[in-house]
Design a protein around this motif. Structure first.
Motif, PDB file in Angstrom:
ATOM      1  N   ARG A 147      96.954   2.563  49.704  1.00 14.66           N
ATOM      2  CA  ARG A 147      96.661   3.062  48.360  1.00 14.66           C
ATOM      3  C   ARG A 147      96.442   4.572  48.377  1.00 14.66           C
ATOM      4  N   ARG A 148      95.731   5.043  49.398  1.00 15.39           N
ATOM      5  CA  ARG A 148      95.447   6.473  49.479  1.00 15.39           C
ATOM      6  C   ARG A 148      96.732   7.291  49.595  1.00 15.39           C
ATOM      7  N   ARG A 149      97.714   6.743  50.279  1.00 11.73           N
ATOM      8  CA  ARG A 149      98.974   7.449  50.476  1.00 11.73           C
ATOM      9  C   ARG A 149     100.012   7.112  49.398  1.00 11.73           C
ATOM     10  N   ASN A 150      99.565   6.394  48.351  1.00 13.67           N
ATOM     11  CA  ASN A 150     100.463   6.036  47.242  1.00 13.67           C
ATOM     12  C   ASN A 150     101.714   5.299  47.722  1.00 13.67           C
ATOM     13  N   ALA A 151     101.522   4.384  48.661  1.00  9.68           N
ATOM     14  CA  ALA A 151     102.652   3.648  49.241  1.00  9.68           C
ATOM     15  C   ALA A 151     102.643   2.173  48.848  1.00  9.68           C
ATOM     16  N   GLU A 152     101.929   1.844  47.762  1.00  5.47           N
ATOM     17  CA  GLU A 152     101.798   0.429  47.400  1.00  5.47           C
ATOM     18  C   GLU A 152     103.127  -0.230  47.055  1.00  5.47           C
ATOM     19  N   GLU A 153     103.933   0.443  46.231  1.00  7.25           N
ATOM     20  CA  GLU A 153     105.204  -0.161  45.835  1.00  7.25           C
ATOM     21  C   GLU A 153     106.067  -0.440  47.066  1.00  7.25           C
ATOM     22  N   PHE A 154     106.077   0.501  47.984  1.00  8.04           N
ATOM     23  CA  PHE A 154     106.803   0.367  49.244  1.00  8.04           C
ATOM     24  C   PHE A 154     106.262  -0.812  50.054  1.00  8.04           C
ATOM     25  N   ALA A 155     104.915  -0.922  50.128  1.00  3.48           N
ATOM     26  CA  ALA A 155     104.273  -1.912  50.997  1.00  3.48           C
ATOM     27  C   ALA A 155     104.360  -3.327  50.451  1.00  3.48           C
ATOM     28  N   ARG A 156     104.701  -3.474  49.169  1.00  2.00           N
ATOM     29  CA  ARG A 156     104.778  -4.826  48.605  1.00  2.00           C
ATOM     30  C   ARG A 156     106.082  -5.527  48.957  1.00  2.00           C
ATOM     31  N   ARG A 157     106.990  -4.839  49.633  1.00  2.00           N
ATOM     32  CA  ARG A 157     108.207  -5.480  50.156  1.00  2.00           C
ATOM     33  C   ARG A 157     107.920  -5.914  51.593  1.00  2.00           C
ATOM     34  N   PRO A 158     108.052  -7.191  51.911  1.00  2.00           N
ATOM     35  CA  PRO A 158     107.705  -7.685  53.251  1.00  2.00           C
ATOM     36  C   PRO A 158     108.361  -6.904  54.389  1.00  2.00           C
ATOM     37  N   GLN A 159     109.643  -6.589  54.230  1.00  2.00           N
ATOM     38  CA  GLN A 159     110.370  -5.897  55.294  1.00  2.00           C
ATOM     39  C   GLN A 159     109.717  -4.555  55.618  1.00  2.00           C
ATOM     40  N   ASP A 160     109.274  -3.843  54.578  1.00  2.00           N
ATOM     41  CA  ASP A 160     108.651  -2.544  54.778  1.00  2.00           C
ATOM     42  C   ASP A 160     107.204  -2.669  55.232  1.00  2.00           C
ATOM     43  N   LEU A 161     106.511  -3.714  54.757  1.00  2.00           N
ATOM     44  CA  LEU A 161     105.127  -3.910  55.169  1.00  2.00           C
ATOM     45  C   LEU A 161     105.034  -4.181  56.670  1.00  2.00           C
ATOM     46  N   VAL A 162     105.998  -4.911  57.210  1.00  2.00           N
ATOM     47  CA  VAL A 162     106.001  -5.175  58.650  1.00  2.00           C
ATOM     48  C   VAL A 162     106.057  -3.854  59.437  1.00  2.00           C
ATOM     49  N   GLU A 163     106.863  -2.904  58.959  1.00  2.00           N
ATOM     50  CA  GLU A 163     106.944  -1.607  59.630  1.00  2.00           C
ATOM     51  C   GLU A 163     105.621  -0.848  59.520  1.00  2.00           C
ATOM     52  N   LEU A 164     105.011  -0.886  58.341  1.00  2.00           N
ATOM     53  CA  LEU A 164     103.726  -0.213  58.157  1.00  2.00           C
ATOM     54  C   LEU A 164     102.655  -0.832  59.049  1.00  2.00           C
ATOM     55  N   CYS A 165     102.707  -2.162  59.188  1.00  2.00           N
ATOM     56  CA  CYS A 165     101.740  -2.843  60.056  1.00  2.00           C
ATOM     57  C   CYS A 165     101.885  -2.385  61.499  1.00  2.00           C
ATOM     58  N   ALA A 166     103.124  -2.208  61.951  1.00  2.00           N
ATOM     59  CA  ALA A 166     103.357  -1.747  63.323  1.00  2.00           C
ATOM     60  C   ALA A 166     102.795  -0.345  63.512  1.00  2.00           C
ATOM     61  N   ASP A 167     103.017   0.533  62.525  1.00  2.00           N
ATOM     62  CA  ASP A 167     102.461   1.892  62.591  1.00  2.00           C
ATOM     63  C   ASP A 167     100.937   1.841  62.697  1.00  2.00           C
ATOM     64  N   TRP A 168     100.334   1.036  61.822  1.00  2.00           N
ATOM     65  CA  TRP A 168      98.875   0.977  61.751  1.00  2.00           C
ATOM     66  C   TRP A 168      98.291   0.355  63.012  1.00  2.00           C
ATOM     67  N   ARG A 169      98.926  -0.701  63.483  1.00  2.00           N
ATOM     68  CA  ARG A 169      98.447  -1.397  64.678  1.00  2.00           C
ATOM     69  C   ARG A 169      98.472  -0.479  65.900  1.00  2.00           C
ATOM     70  N   ASP A 170      99.541   0.314  65.991  1.00  2.00           N
ATOM     71  CA  ASP A 170      99.719   1.151  67.178  1.00  2.00           C
ATOM     72  C   ASP A 170      99.047   2.509  67.072  1.00  2.00           C
ATOM     73  N   HIS A 171      98.957   3.066  65.836  1.00  2.00           N
ATOM     74  CA  HIS A 171      98.499   4.450  65.694  1.00  2.00           C
ATOM     75  C   HIS A 171      97.351   4.632  64.719  1.00  2.00           C
ATOM     76  N   LYS A 172      96.956   3.549  64.019  1.00  2.00           N
ATOM     77  CA  LYS A 172      95.917   3.633  62.993  1.00  2.00           C
ATOM     78  C   LYS A 172      96.275   4.651  61.906  1.00  2.00           C
ATOM     79  N   ARG A 173      97.555   4.805  61.671  1.00  2.00           N
ATOM     80  CA  ARG A 173      97.997   5.670  60.587  1.00  2.00           C
ATOM     81  C   ARG A 173      99.375   5.201  60.134  1.00  2.00           C
ATOM     82  N   ILE A 174      99.800   5.716  58.992  1.00  2.00           N
ATOM     83  CA  ILE A 174     101.112   5.398  58.448  1.00  2.00           C
ATOM     84  C   ILE A 174     101.995   6.621  58.622  1.00  2.00           C
TER      85      ILE A 174
END
Length: 272
Positions: free
Chosen positions: A235-262
């Motif tokens: 939400r802080r990065r205004n990426a909600e519309e992007f993150a509501r697509r499963p394919q893109d959310l999986v990528e964001l999860c990998a970023d967050w899991r590995d780096h704690k950032r998007i």
């Protein structure tokens, strides 16, 4: 194998008279995430068109539904439209699938479900779309009354008349009985009660984006230990519309899991 969790996605009906374009997709997003129809409700109709943008999860959803029906012993098949346009149904099916197809064809009441996915949409013209549907109709060989068809598409102009002409729902002697009897066979139910709504033969729907709760559920499945923190950052990065697509959310999860950032380049994509 696809390891995404079984999230109960929902669908919203698209009015028949409205065009299926990018503006339509935006309107569907604006409807919100509550309510809507489930797969169980959707599959009561013999003909379904699912219209949603790339990355929405159409392919995953169709494959998961096909597997569930197959494992339950039903005749259920997943076919790519672009491949079907080039080959016959039998050429695409494996030996076990062909055997189950033949058993369905020989039966008197069993319903077969075909998920026709436009995964390779760049190679799918209106001409090849019509060819693919015609090949399915030919394979059904007069059994279209016992065929359930689910077609997926991105929000691009698709001539729905092509689909209706190629895969008509045959009328029984009682015109009121068609979808009702189809549902009875498909769902194993007795005839519907008088106060229940009739089941539409044709449904045009949009696959709804992930809700906040579904985003958290998927994030947890993807190994994110603090899904709420991830959603706050999205939400802080205004990426909600992007993150509501499963394919893109999986990528964001990998970023967050590995780096704690998007990653910022994905933020830029989301803001475009």
């Amino acid at each position: 194998t696809d390891k995404k969790p079984a999230i109960a996605r929902t669908f919203q009906d698209i009015p028949d008279q409205q065009s299926l374009d990018i503006e339509q997709a935006a309107m569907m997003r604006d409807l919100g995430y509550r309510g809507g129809s489930t797969w169980e409700e959707l599959l009561k109709s013999p003909r379904v068109l699912i219209v949603s943008e790339a990355g929405a999860g159409k392919t995953h959803e169709c494959q998961a539904q096909q597997r569930a029906k197959w494992e339950a012993g039903e005749a259920a098949f997943y076919l790519e439209l672009a491949v079907l346009a080039q080959s016959s149904v039998r050429d695409i099916l494996g030996p076990e699938e062909e055997a189950r197809f033949d058993a369905w064809h020989a039966s008197q009441s069993e319903v077969a479900t075909f998920f026709l996915d436009s995964i390779d949409e760049l190679n799918l013209t209106l001409g090849s779309f019509k060819t693919a549907l015609t090949k399915l109709a030919k394979a059904a060989d007069g059994k279209l009354g016992r065929v359930r068809v689910v077609v997926t598409s991105r929000p691009i102009p698709i001539d729905q008349q092509i689909m209706r002409a190629a895969l008509p729902v045959p009328k029984l002697s009682d015109p009121e009985a068609t979808s009702e009897e189809f549902a009875d066979v498909a769902m194993g139910n007795s005839r519907r009660k008088e106060d229940e709504p009739s089941i539409p033969e044709w449904r045009n729907v949009a696959l709804m984006p992930l809700s906040d709760e579904q985003m958290k559920q998927m994030a947890a499945h993807e190994g994110v230990t603090d899904p709420d923190a991830l959603l706050t950052e999205i939400r802080r990065r205004n990426a909600e519309e992007f993150a509501r697509r499963p394919q893109d959310l999986v990528e964001l999860c990998a970023d967050w899991r590995d780096h704690k950032r998007i990653h910022t380049h994905r933020d830029q994509v989301a803001s475009n």
